[in-house]
Scaffold this motif. Structure first.
Motif, PDB file in Angstrom:
ATOM      1  N   VAL A   1       0.875  -1.203  -0.028  1.00 44.75           N
ATOM      2  CA  VAL A   1      -0.060  -0.045  -0.036  1.00 44.75           C
ATOM      3  C   VAL A   1       0.825   1.452   0.157  1.00 44.75           C
ATOM      4  O   VAL A   1       0.447   2.179  -0.720  1.00 44.75           O
ATOM      5  CB  VAL A   1      -0.717   0.057   1.292  1.00 44.75           C
ATOM      6  CG1 VAL A   1      -1.597   1.388   1.468  1.00 44.75           C
ATOM      7  CG2 VAL A   1      -2.057  -1.115   1.045  1.00 44.75           C
TER       8      VAL A   1
ATOM      9  N   PRO B   1       3.310   0.953  -3.924  1.00 44.80           N
ATOM     10  CA  PRO B   1       2.530   0.203  -5.096  1.00 44.80           C
ATOM     11  C   PRO B   1       3.376  -0.133  -6.233  1.00 44.80           C
ATOM     12  O   PRO B   1       3.360  -0.961  -6.899  1.00 44.80           O
ATOM     13  CB  PRO B   1       1.298   0.979  -5.292  1.00 44.80           C
ATOM     14  CG  PRO B   1       1.406   2.204  -4.813  1.00 44.80           C
ATOM     15  CD  PRO B   1       2.352   2.012  -3.682  1.00 44.80           C
TER      16      PRO B   1
ATOM     17  N   TYR C   1      -6.467   1.939  -5.378  1.00 52.82           N
ATOM     18  CA  TYR C   1      -5.141   1.484  -5.896  1.00 52.82           C
ATOM     19  C   TYR C   1      -5.482   0.455  -7.139  1.00 52.82           C
ATOM     20  O   TYR C   1      -5.366  -0.808  -6.947  1.00 52.82           O
ATOM     21  CB  TYR C   1      -4.330   0.586  -4.638  1.00 52.82           C
ATOM     22  CG  TYR C   1      -3.934   1.488  -3.555  1.00 52.82           C
ATOM     23  CD1 TYR C   1      -2.529   1.721  -3.372  1.00 52.82           C
ATOM     24  CD2 TYR C   1      -4.570   2.384  -2.859  1.00 52.82           C
ATOM     25  CE1 TYR C   1      -1.881   2.555  -2.420  1.00 52.82           C
ATOM     26  CE2 TYR C   1      -4.211   3.067  -1.650  1.00 52.82           C
ATOM     27  CZ  TYR C   1      -2.815   3.168  -1.686  1.00 52.82           C
ATOM     28  OH  TYR C   1      -2.140   3.982  -0.653  1.00 52.82           O
TER      29      TYR C   1
ATOM     30  N   LEU D   1      -2.628  -2.471  -7.853  1.00 56.46           N
ATOM     31  CA  LEU D   1      -2.299  -3.526  -6.895  1.00 56.46           C
ATOM     32  C   LEU D   1      -3.219  -4.890  -7.162  1.00 56.46           C
ATOM     33  O   LEU D   1      -4.433  -4.766  -7.538  1.00 56.46           O
ATOM     34  CB  LEU D   1      -2.750  -3.087  -5.395  1.00 56.46           C
ATOM     35  CG  LEU D   1      -1.486  -2.049  -4.870  1.00 56.46           C
ATOM     36  CD1 LEU D   1      -1.677  -1.859  -3.060  1.00 56.46           C
ATOM     37  CD2 LEU D   1      -0.342  -2.670  -4.791  1.00 56.46           C
TER      38      LEU D   1
END
Length: 434
Positions: free
Chosen positions: A315, A318, A367, A370
């Motif tokens: 996190v 990334p 994100y 990810l």
């Protein structure tokens, strides 16, 4: 003959099998020997109950220290306390019974207390299963360990991806494990020696550019966790055998700085663990290993504390670790309580802590780059709800998530098989043929 006998002995299983059963019986027999070391009425009615009381007080002190000092963020299961209590009882009985014994009885007492302590220690080992064999418990060199100087050569890797690589005729049947030092140049983190797994394809003269997996251990623990408890070398050797020698290069750095320390995988008053893992370790990998330089093919993973750390690193970075594997991790870094955690890391500055807490970061932005694979034990009542919380937060932030629950609790019964199940997913996400 002696060498074969030693290999047989060190290969014995400690979690299941005859030796594990024998060690349970050793506790029972050892305690019986200690309880019957004197036959007087005073011994049985006063000294033995006194020993039980002292052992109980000692166990209570252990419980209080764990509650106050919080060396581990999660509590210990009752079975661990039972085994600790039996070990303490054996020690106290040996001390109380020692005066007035004949020499042969003292020798028997020594053997009995050793049986109790070793058997109780293995009882704790059977709960989490970090040491599945005698060799692992003795921390003997892994069977496939080689000197790093023999495998970390300066040969030029073939500039091809694993998918375009043609296996030569000299692909070894197994990979190699090497212990290495990863300098803490930027962080000053007090890291212990790391381990590296190099797959068979890496050991050829014209190796392809393989992906990198950074794999992290638990707390308490060491960089050997995945080697001893998880059998990662054997699992990846088997994967490579089915894929023409191809498997990831796996780096297992120290994420703690000590067996029981807990830096929370952060840059804080507890040390610069994040800088070590996100700067020093990648810099060493790039400089020392001939691997795929494209971080799209890099992954980070771990179990328990290491799973939480993998979540934090992915996190927070990334672009460095776009793929991560989290086995039984927590929802975020903790020393067991929010107030104590924030005080120890940022002097009580909640905003500073929230800025590096993964759930707050996931709530603040998306994100989509990810990909996450989470696994947890179906019987893990403490970590399973946290895994579900993290899964929901990841999905809300646009992360591609695969989440599984497999039979077991908070032990290697889950983490090893969890990695095994994740191998095809990890391979596909890091550019290996699956």
């Amino acid at each position: 003959m002696a060498g074969r006998a030693w290999r047989w002995f060190t290969g014995l299983q400690l979690v299941t099998g005859p030796l594990a059963t024998a060690l349970v019986l050793a506790v029972v027999v050892g305690l019986l020997v200690l309880v019957t070391s004197h036959r007087s009425r005073r011994w049985l009615t006063r000294r033995v109950p006194l020993a039980v009381l002292v052992a109980g007080l000692g166990l209570g002190l252990v419980w209080v220290l764990l509650r106050v000092l919080k060396p581990f963020p999660d509590g210990l299961p009752w079975l661990v306390f039972l085994w600790i209590g039996l070990g303490l009882l054996g020690l106290v009985l040996a001390v109380v019974s020692w005066p007035g014994q004949r020499w042969w009885r003292r020798a028997l007492t020594v053997l009995a207390v050793l049986a109790v302590v070793v058997g109780a220690a293995n009882g704790v080992n059977r709960v989490y299963q970090p040491y599945p064999t005698v060799a692992a418990a003795l921390q003997l060199p892994p069977y496939d360990e080689v000197d790093a100087r023999d495998v970390l050569t300066g040969d030029t890797a073939a500039p091809v991806s694993p998918a375009d690589w043609t296996p030569p005729g000299d692909v070894p049947t197994t990979g190699a494990l090497s212990q290495v030092t990863i300098p803490a140049t930027a962080s000053g983190f007090p890291a212990r020696a790391a381990w590296v797994y190099l797959p068979p394809a890496y050991l050829t003269a014209h190796r392809p550019l393989l992906p990198v997996w950074v794999v992290l251990g638990g707390q308490p623990g060491s960089p050997r966790d995945w080697i001893d408890g998880g059998g990662i070398a054997q699992r990846l050797d088997a994967w490579a055998d089915a894929h023409h020698g191809l498997a990831p290069v796996v780096v297992m750095p120290d994420d703690l700085g000590g067996e029981v320390t807990n830096p929370l995988c952060l840059d804080s008053a507890l040390g610069k663990a994040d800088t070590y893992l996100s700067q020093d370790v990648p810099a060493w990998i790039t400089h020392t290993l001939q691997v795929d330089p494209d971080h799209a093919h890099w992954a980070v993973g771990g179990f328990s504390y290491g799973g939480t750390c993998a979540l934090q690193l992915a996190v927070a970075h990334p672009g460095l670790f776009p793929t991560f594997f989290d086995a039984s991790g927590q929802a975020g870094p903790t020393l067991g309580g929010a107030t104590a955690t924030v005080a120890a890391t940022f002097g009580g500055d909640t905003a500073a802590f929230d800025a590096v807490d993964p759930l707050h970061e996931l709530a603040a932005r998306r994100y989509p780059e990810l990909s996450a694979y989470l696994t947890v034990g179906a019987g893990d009542d403490e970590y399973r709800p946290q895994a579900r919380q993290v899964t929901a937060a990841l999905r809300a932030a646009g992360v591609d998530v695969t989440s599984t629950e497999i039979p077991g609790g908070h032990s290697w019964d889950v983490w090893g098989p969890g990695l095994q199940q994740a191998l095809p997913w990890l391979a596909a996400h890091t550019g290996l043929p699956s």
